[in-house]
Design a protein around this motif. Structure first.
Motif, PDB file in Angstrom:
ATOM      1  N   PHE A 171      -9.992 -13.291  -4.358  1.00  0.00           N
ATOM      2  CA  PHE A 171     -10.280 -12.908  -2.974  1.00  0.00           C
ATOM      3  C   PHE A 171     -10.308 -11.392  -2.839  1.00  0.00           C
ATOM      4  O   PHE A 171     -11.169 -10.829  -2.155  1.00  0.00           O
ATOM      5  CB  PHE A 171      -9.238 -13.492  -2.018  1.00  0.00           C
ATOM      6  CG  PHE A 171      -9.078 -14.983  -2.142  1.00  0.00           C
ATOM      7  CD1 PHE A 171     -10.187 -15.804  -2.268  1.00  0.00           C
ATOM      8  CD2 PHE A 171      -7.822 -15.564  -2.120  1.00  0.00           C
ATOM      9  CE1 PHE A 171     -10.054 -17.174  -2.394  1.00  0.00           C
ATOM     10  CE2 PHE A 171      -7.681 -16.933  -2.239  1.00  0.00           C
ATOM     11  CZ  PHE A 171      -8.787 -17.743  -2.375  1.00  0.00           C
TER      12      PHE A 171
ATOM     13  N   PRO B  43       0.826  -1.203   0.000  1.00  0.00           N
ATOM     14  CA  PRO B  43       0.000   0.000   0.000  1.00  0.00           C
ATOM     15  C   PRO B  43       0.866   1.261   0.000  1.00  0.00           C
ATOM     16  O   PRO B  43       2.003   1.236   0.469  1.00  0.00           O
ATOM     17  CB  PRO B  43      -0.785  -0.093   1.308  1.00  0.00           C
ATOM     18  CG  PRO B  43      -0.550  -1.434   1.854  1.00  0.00           C
ATOM     19  CD  PRO B  43       0.665  -1.984   1.219  1.00  0.00           C
TER      20      PRO B  43
ATOM     21  N   VAL C 255      -4.971  -1.084   3.514  1.00  0.00           N
ATOM     22  CA  VAL C 255      -4.046  -2.124   3.996  1.00  0.00           C
ATOM     23  C   VAL C 255      -4.728  -3.482   4.133  1.00  0.00           C
ATOM     24  O   VAL C 255      -4.052  -4.511   4.193  1.00  0.00           O
ATOM     25  CB  VAL C 255      -3.411  -1.721   5.339  1.00  0.00           C
ATOM     26  CG1 VAL C 255      -2.598  -0.461   5.171  1.00  0.00           C
ATOM     27  CG2 VAL C 255      -4.468  -1.535   6.404  1.00  0.00           C
ATOM     28  N   ALA C 256      -6.063  -3.514   4.171  1.00  0.00           N
ATOM     29  CA  ALA C 256      -6.738  -4.810   4.250  1.00  0.00           C
ATOM     30  C   ALA C 256      -6.439  -5.661   3.024  1.00  0.00           C
ATOM     31  O   ALA C 256      -6.505  -6.890   3.078  1.00  0.00           O
ATOM     32  CB  ALA C 256      -8.250  -4.611   4.387  1.00  0.00           C
ATOM     33  N   PHE C 257      -6.107  -5.011   1.901  1.00  0.00           N
ATOM     34  CA  PHE C 257      -5.839  -5.763   0.673  1.00  0.00           C
ATOM     35  C   PHE C 257      -4.356  -6.076   0.500  1.00  0.00           C
ATOM     36  O   PHE C 257      -3.949  -6.591  -0.540  1.00  0.00           O
ATOM     37  CB  PHE C 257      -6.327  -4.966  -0.542  1.00  0.00           C
ATOM     38  CG  PHE C 257      -7.768  -4.530  -0.464  1.00  0.00           C
ATOM     39  CD1 PHE C 257      -8.775  -5.457  -0.277  1.00  0.00           C
ATOM     40  CD2 PHE C 257      -8.109  -3.186  -0.583  1.00  0.00           C
ATOM     41  CE1 PHE C 257     -10.105  -5.061  -0.212  1.00  0.00           C
ATOM     42  CE2 PHE C 257      -9.437  -2.780  -0.520  1.00  0.00           C
ATOM     43  CZ  PHE C 257     -10.435  -3.724  -0.327  1.00  0.00           C
ATOM     44  N   ALA C 258      -3.548  -5.727   1.517  1.00  0.00           N
ATOM     45  CA  ALA C 258      -2.098  -5.775   1.319  1.00  0.00           C
ATOM     46  C   ALA C 258      -1.571  -7.192   1.107  1.00  0.00           C
ATOM     47  O   ALA C 258      -0.764  -7.439   0.209  1.00  0.00           O
ATOM     48  CB  ALA C 258      -1.390  -5.116   2.500  1.00  0.00           C
ATOM     49  N   ASN C 259      -2.043  -8.162   1.929  1.00  0.00           N
ATOM     50  CA  ASN C 259      -1.445  -9.500   1.876  1.00  0.00           C
ATOM     51  C   ASN C 259      -1.553 -10.127   0.495  1.00  0.00           C
ATOM     52  O   ASN C 259      -0.578 -10.584  -0.081  1.00  0.00           O
ATOM     53  CB  ASN C 259      -2.118 -10.439   2.876  1.00  0.00           C
ATOM     54  CG  ASN C 259      -2.434  -9.751   4.165  1.00  0.00           C
ATOM     55  OD1 ASN C 259      -3.373  -8.962   4.226  1.00  0.00           O
ATOM     56  ND2 ASN C 259      -1.653 -10.004   5.183  1.00  0.00           N
ATOM     57  N   PHE C 260      -2.788 -10.135  -0.010  1.00  0.00           N
ATOM     58  CA  PHE C 260      -2.994 -10.830  -1.275  1.00  0.00           C
ATOM     59  C   PHE C 260      -2.359 -10.075  -2.435  1.00  0.00           C
ATOM     60  O   PHE C 260      -1.928 -10.690  -3.409  1.00  0.00           O
ATOM     61  CB  PHE C 260      -4.486 -11.050  -1.529  1.00  0.00           C
ATOM     62  CG  PHE C 260      -5.061 -12.164  -0.706  1.00  0.00           C
ATOM     63  CD1 PHE C 260      -4.436 -13.398  -0.648  1.00  0.00           C
ATOM     64  CD2 PHE C 260      -6.236 -11.994   0.015  1.00  0.00           C
ATOM     65  CE1 PHE C 260      -4.957 -14.436   0.107  1.00  0.00           C
ATOM     66  CE2 PHE C 260      -6.768 -13.023   0.768  1.00  0.00           C
ATOM     67  CZ  PHE C 260      -6.128 -14.249   0.816  1.00  0.00           C
TER      68      PHE C 260
ATOM     69  N   GLY D   2     -11.084  -9.192  -5.046  1.00  0.00           N
ATOM     70  CA  GLY D   2     -12.314  -8.657  -5.615  1.00  0.00           C
ATOM     71  C   GLY D   2     -13.499  -8.901  -4.704  1.00  0.00           C
ATOM     72  O   GLY D   2     -14.323  -8.021  -4.485  1.00  0.00           O
TER      73      GLY D   2
ATOM     74  N   ILE E  88       1.251 -11.220  -2.412  1.00  0.00           N
ATOM     75  CA  ILE E  88       1.363 -12.575  -2.960  1.00  0.00           C
ATOM     76  C   ILE E  88       1.209 -12.532  -4.473  1.00  0.00           C
ATOM     77  O   ILE E  88       1.991 -13.124  -5.231  1.00  0.00           O
ATOM     78  CB  ILE E  88       0.279 -13.488  -2.326  1.00  0.00           C
ATOM     79  CG1 ILE E  88       0.540 -13.659  -0.836  1.00  0.00           C
ATOM     80  CG2 ILE E  88       0.235 -14.834  -3.026  1.00  0.00           C
ATOM     81  CD1 ILE E  88      -0.594 -14.339  -0.086  1.00  0.00           C
TER      82      ILE E  88
ATOM     83  N   ALA F 183     -13.437  -9.245  -1.549  1.00  0.00           N
ATOM     84  CA  ALA F 183     -13.317  -8.414  -0.356  1.00  0.00           C
ATOM     85  C   ALA F 183     -13.627  -6.954  -0.666  1.00  0.00           C
ATOM     86  O   ALA F 183     -13.805  -6.160   0.253  1.00  0.00           O
ATOM     87  CB  ALA F 183     -11.928  -8.539   0.240  1.00  0.00           C
TER      88      ALA F 183
ATOM     89  N   MET G 248     -11.980  -4.904  -3.481  1.00  0.00           N
ATOM     90  CA  MET G 248     -10.971  -4.027  -4.094  1.00  0.00           C
ATOM     91  C   MET G 248     -11.356  -3.739  -5.538  1.00  0.00           C
ATOM     92  O   MET G 248     -11.457  -4.642  -6.356  1.00  0.00           O
ATOM     93  CB  MET G 248      -9.598  -4.699  -4.056  1.00  0.00           C
ATOM     94  CG  MET G 248      -8.525  -3.850  -4.701  1.00  0.00           C
ATOM     95  SD  MET G 248      -6.869  -4.471  -4.394  1.00  0.00           S
ATOM     96  CE  MET G 248      -5.941  -3.651  -5.672  1.00  0.00           C
TER      97      MET G 248
END
Lengths: 48, 538, 311
Positions: free
Chosen positions: B443, B62, B458-463, B445, B466, B447, B449
């Motif tokens: 995932f 992010p 930052v909620a979308f950061a992990n995926f 999308g 990856i 969720a 994004m």
């Protein structure tokens, strides 16, 4: 038939038919292309 | 043998011209032009891929790290335009150019000089398009869909429109050439229902191209006149309607996505029977399925527009029509699986890519079915779920089929076997990393994004991280492909046999490897046993 | 397995289940979220259910098809001595795998059609809010509430200052530090949210001022494009008070990623109080016109909003 014939005889007639076919196909296709191009404008005009 | 076979072929009768310029720039030979198309597509694949690498780099974490948002938008737009019009479509045209005359026993394409022209337009079109990136106002940044009024704000609109006109003319000429070839140049005895499925798929695709490329040309012409000549086709201020552009665009756009997948179906339908050593299951059903998909593609366009506020009746109609496509597509998948069932399979690189295609394209089809459901689409629309969906069908679908075809026919083109070991290394890297790249995007999308954003919560950061890692490694894996190609074309010591693959059937395998400059100057005698689909009863 | 192991694995499964089918408790995106949220409106369950049902159908078909493929790949290998058979046709099978998908599709289509019908019905609304998309902010105008017209309650809603500073290239600020309470709201917070009452059927009329935008709050279950020259309508009826965040979902230029949407749903009593305050505020500057009518709403936006606010 031990040795199958690998090639076919080609005549002038065969060749001329081919050329005629190609010409006819191309003419038809070009007309379709032009029609679709113009129809997109016509459609916009009508829907407005 | 007859006398009149070579009326018009007095020049370079026994081989390729010697000079580089004459051979490649003035070529009228379907094999050389096919090679040109394929090389061009490969170059564009790496250019478009480099844009994708930059996009994934910016999305790695992010916050904005590398570029301004406007440049990011240029990258997403250019990535799409280059990959669709520069990589996928020319690659299929190249494969068609190379293989269709060989597969139907024709000496060359029906219109060889036009063939040269339709290729040589492309480098100029893409020079025009890519040059906008170096101009003061920057490249197009309104998405490849060019929705007005946003696209009308761009300074480079005229360049993009002219580039698209050129690509469109090139595609239309290519399509006319392919139809004329298939309908008129087949060797006597090569009936339509004995043709390889690849040839069938290209025949149908070419009709799609002829019908929709002019519509795209019309749509972008109207954009151009709206911006520069004071018309108000799409300008609400002057009584125009921006949604009409979307209707016209997607009337082109939906058949366009099938233009990018039908030849892939054809390729897979050639490869799987070869390596399963068993005739394709339901040949007529396969051809009929392709034709039905092509027909349906004309009546589903508004499923790209469920969120624009269509009338309820329209949403229901387009939803039903879209869901119908699942039936012929399902038939194709089931037929491929049935072709493998009871076969005697080996798993060379082309077969591996073909199997990966069937599985991963089907996953893309599943998400397509989910997207067809209008209420669910209200949530999915314009999110990363859509991004994941169309990359599954275009990367692991169309692109994997192109790669499979390249491995499958490369020995016929170059006369040398590529390195099976490195081909498999390329395969496993591609198939693993492409899933790491695109699967998490589902995932993201779901969720929430949105797509086409340069930065995210930052909620979308992990995926995203990856996905980016998968992206970089998938990109790097394609350098292996480049290496395998260079080795397989020039350096491999292992000569290819004429038949190349044990289970290969069809006319293209009856000519020597590498295929001589001129083949089938006199039509071959067709023996049904030698054809891949010679005995069709069903 | 020890009881601790069982408990741990149970917790892991529960966490996965929550991540997949997490309910209203998680109305805003959270890390490692795997599935769509259930939403908080009377209608938002529809896309959620359709999503889960169609996903389930796809998973079952996928297991069957891919399972058959993998069995074929193991059983019919040349290296295991498999000899290719000759058949390429089976009428029975072909009929089955054409008709079964058709039946499944009819069921899905039936469910989805019901959802569309209920979504399209904007009649009987108790409140109307006009939403206008601008490059790159939103404007909200309150049109009527419980049958009474509301005048002069309207405002711009744009990205909050902290997110805006953080998102600048080379700002050196940490997106993880953009917090509202204990929630990270980087790029998902605005200066002035849309405030609405719960348990009220709210009709949104949505349009665009310059280019096409799309108004999307995932917790409400839908998005709808904001198109210049066109007024779209949709409705929602929020059941749970709370703060719900969304973003523009149609590429609208350089700051497309930076025009979030925040909807605050209050109880009817709280909302009535809030509305009265807003009306008083907008009445006050009217007494002293030169003072600060621009503070609440820029003059240009006021004019642009005029046509739809009327009647």
């Amino acid at each position: 038939m031990a040795q199958p014939k690998m090639q076919q005889a080609v005549t002038d007639q065969f060749d001329a038919d081919r050329r005629k076919g190609v010409r006819r196909t191309v003419t038809i296709l070009v007309v379709i292309v032009a029609a679709f191009f113009l129809v997109s404008f016509v459609q916009i005009m009508l829907m407005k | 043998m007859s006398h009149a076979a070579t009326h018009d072929q007095h020049d370079d009768h026994h081989g390729a011209p010697k000079s580089f310029f004459q051979r490649w720039c003035m070529s009228t030979n379907h094999k050389d032009i096919g090679t040109l198309y394929l090389v061009f597509a490969l170059v564009m694949f790496f250019i478009g891929g480099s844009f994708a690498m930059l996009i994934r780099a910016e999305l790695f974490t992010p916050g904005m790290q590398l570029m301004q948002p406007y440049f990011f938008n240029q990258l997403t737009t250019m990535h799409a335009l280059v990959m669709i019009f520069g990589a996928i479509m020319p690659a299929f045209v190249g494969l068609g150019n190379w293989m269709i005359p060989l597969m139907v026993g024709a000496p060359d394409m029906a219109l060889p000089r036009m063939n040269n022209l339709s290729f040589w337009i492309l480098p100029f079109a893409f020079t025009l398009l890519l040059s906008t990136l170096f101009m003061a106002g920057g490249g197009p940044a309104g998405g490849w869909t060019m929705y007005p009024p946003l696209s009308l704000q761009s300074d480079s609109l005229a360049y993009v429109v002219f580039a698209i006109h050129l690509m469109g003319i090139s595609s239309i000429m290519g399509a006319i050439n392919i139809i004329a070839t298939i309908l008129n140049m087949r060797a006597p005895g090569m009936d339509l229902l004995k043709m390889p499925v690849f040839v069938w798929s290209w025949l149908i695709t070419a009709f799609l191209l002829i019908a929709v490329m002019p519509v795209l040309a019309g749509a972008v012409t109207m954009l151009l006149t709206d911006k520069y000549f004071g018309t108000n086709f799409f300008n609400p201020g002057g009584g125009g309607d921006p949604v009409l552009f979307q209707h016209i665009f997607w009337f082109f756009g939906h058949p366009e996505v099938y233009i990018m997948i039908l030849p892939a179906f054809g390729i897979i339908s050639e490869i799987i029977p070869t390596f399963a050593r068993k005739p394709i299951f339901g040949y007529k059903a396969m051809v009929f399925a392709i034709a039905s998909i092509a027909f349906l593609s004309f009546i589903v366009w508004a499923h790209h527009m469920f969120a624009v506020g269509l009338p309820m009746g329209a949403e229901i109609f387009f939803m039903y029509a879209t869901m119908l496509i699942a039936v012929p597509t399902g038939v194709k998948v089931f037929n491929w699986v049935s072709t493998m069932w009871g076969g005697s399979m080996t798993f060379e690189t082309p077969m591996l890519f073909a199997i990966a295609f069937v599985i991963l394209f089907t996953i893309g089809g599943f998400s397509g079915l989910m997207l067809a459901l209008v209420p669910a689409d209200f949530q999915y629309h314009d999110t990363y779920f859509v991004v994941a969906h169309f990359h599954y069908v275009l990367v692991t679908g169309a692109l994997f089929a192109i790669i499979a075809a390249t491995y499958y026919w490369l020995p016929k083109w170059s006369g040398r076997m590529y390195s099976e070991f490195w081909g498999k290394v390329h395969f496993w890297n591609s198939v693993i990393w492409v899933n790491v790249l695109f699967f998490p995007q589902h995932f993201l999308g779901l969720a929430g994004m949105p797509r086409r954003i340069p930065d995210y919560n930052v909620a979308f950061a992990n995926f995203n991280m990856i996905s980016s890692i998968g992206g970089f490694l998938f990109g790097a894996s394609q350098l292996i492909f480049l290496g395998v190609l260079i080795h397989g074309v020039w350096f491999s010591k292992k000569k290819a046999t004429d038949r190349v693959w044990e289970g290969a059937k069809g006319l293209e395998w009856t000519v020597p490897s590498p295929a001589p400059h001129h083949t089938f100057e006199v039509p071959p005698v067709i023996h049904d046993d030698e054809l891949a689909h010679g005995h069709v009863n069903d | 397995m020890t009881s601790g192991g069982i408990r741990r694995s149970f917790t892991a499964w529960a966490a996965l289940a929550l991540a997949l089918f997490g309910g209203a408790a998680q109305a805003n995106p959270h890390p490692y979220q795997l599935n769509m949220q259930r939403g908080v409106s009377t209608w938002s369950q529809v896309p959620y259910d359709l999503n889960n049902i169609s996903l389930g159908v796809c998973v079952v078909i996928g297991i069957l098809v891919f399972g058959a493929m993998f069995i074929a790949m193991f059983r019919f290998r040349k290296s295991r001595g498999a000899v290719a058979e000759k058949w390429s046709h089976n009428t029975m099978l072909e009929i089955v795998w054409t008709t079964v998908p058709v039946i499944i599709l009819i069921v899905l289509a039936y469910l989805a059609t019901g959802g569309i019908t209920s979504w399209s019905d904007t009649t009987g609304s108790q409140m109307t809010v006009k939403v206008t998309g601008y490059q790159w902010k939103w404007r909200y105008d309150y049109v009527d509430y419980l049958g009474k017209p509301i005048s002069k309650v309207g405002f711009m809603s744009k990205l909050d200052t902290l997110s805006d500073q953080t998102r600048q290239l080379g700002s050196g600020m940490d997106p993880y530090k953009v917090m509202t309470g204990d929630e990270n709201t980087y790029l998902l917070n605005v200066d002035k949210p849309l405030v609405v009452p719960v348990d009220t059927k709210i009709r949104f009329v949505i349009t665009g001022a310059d280019v096409i935008h799309s108004w999307w709050v995932p917790a409400l279950g839908w998005k709808l494009d904001a198109i210049p020259g066109i007024i779209n309508a949709a409705w929602t009826n929020i059941t749970v008070p709370g703060t719900y965040r969304g973003q523009c979902a149609e590429l609208c230029g350089q700051d497309h990623g930076f025009m979030p949407i925040v909807v605050v749903a209050k109880s009817k009593a709280d909302f009535a109080k809030w509305l009265a305050e807003q009306e008083a505020q907008s009445a006050a500057p009217a007494a002293a016109p030169a003072a600060a009518s621009t503070a609440a709403a820029p003059a240009s936006a006021q004019t642009a909003a005029a046509p739809a606010t009327a009647k």
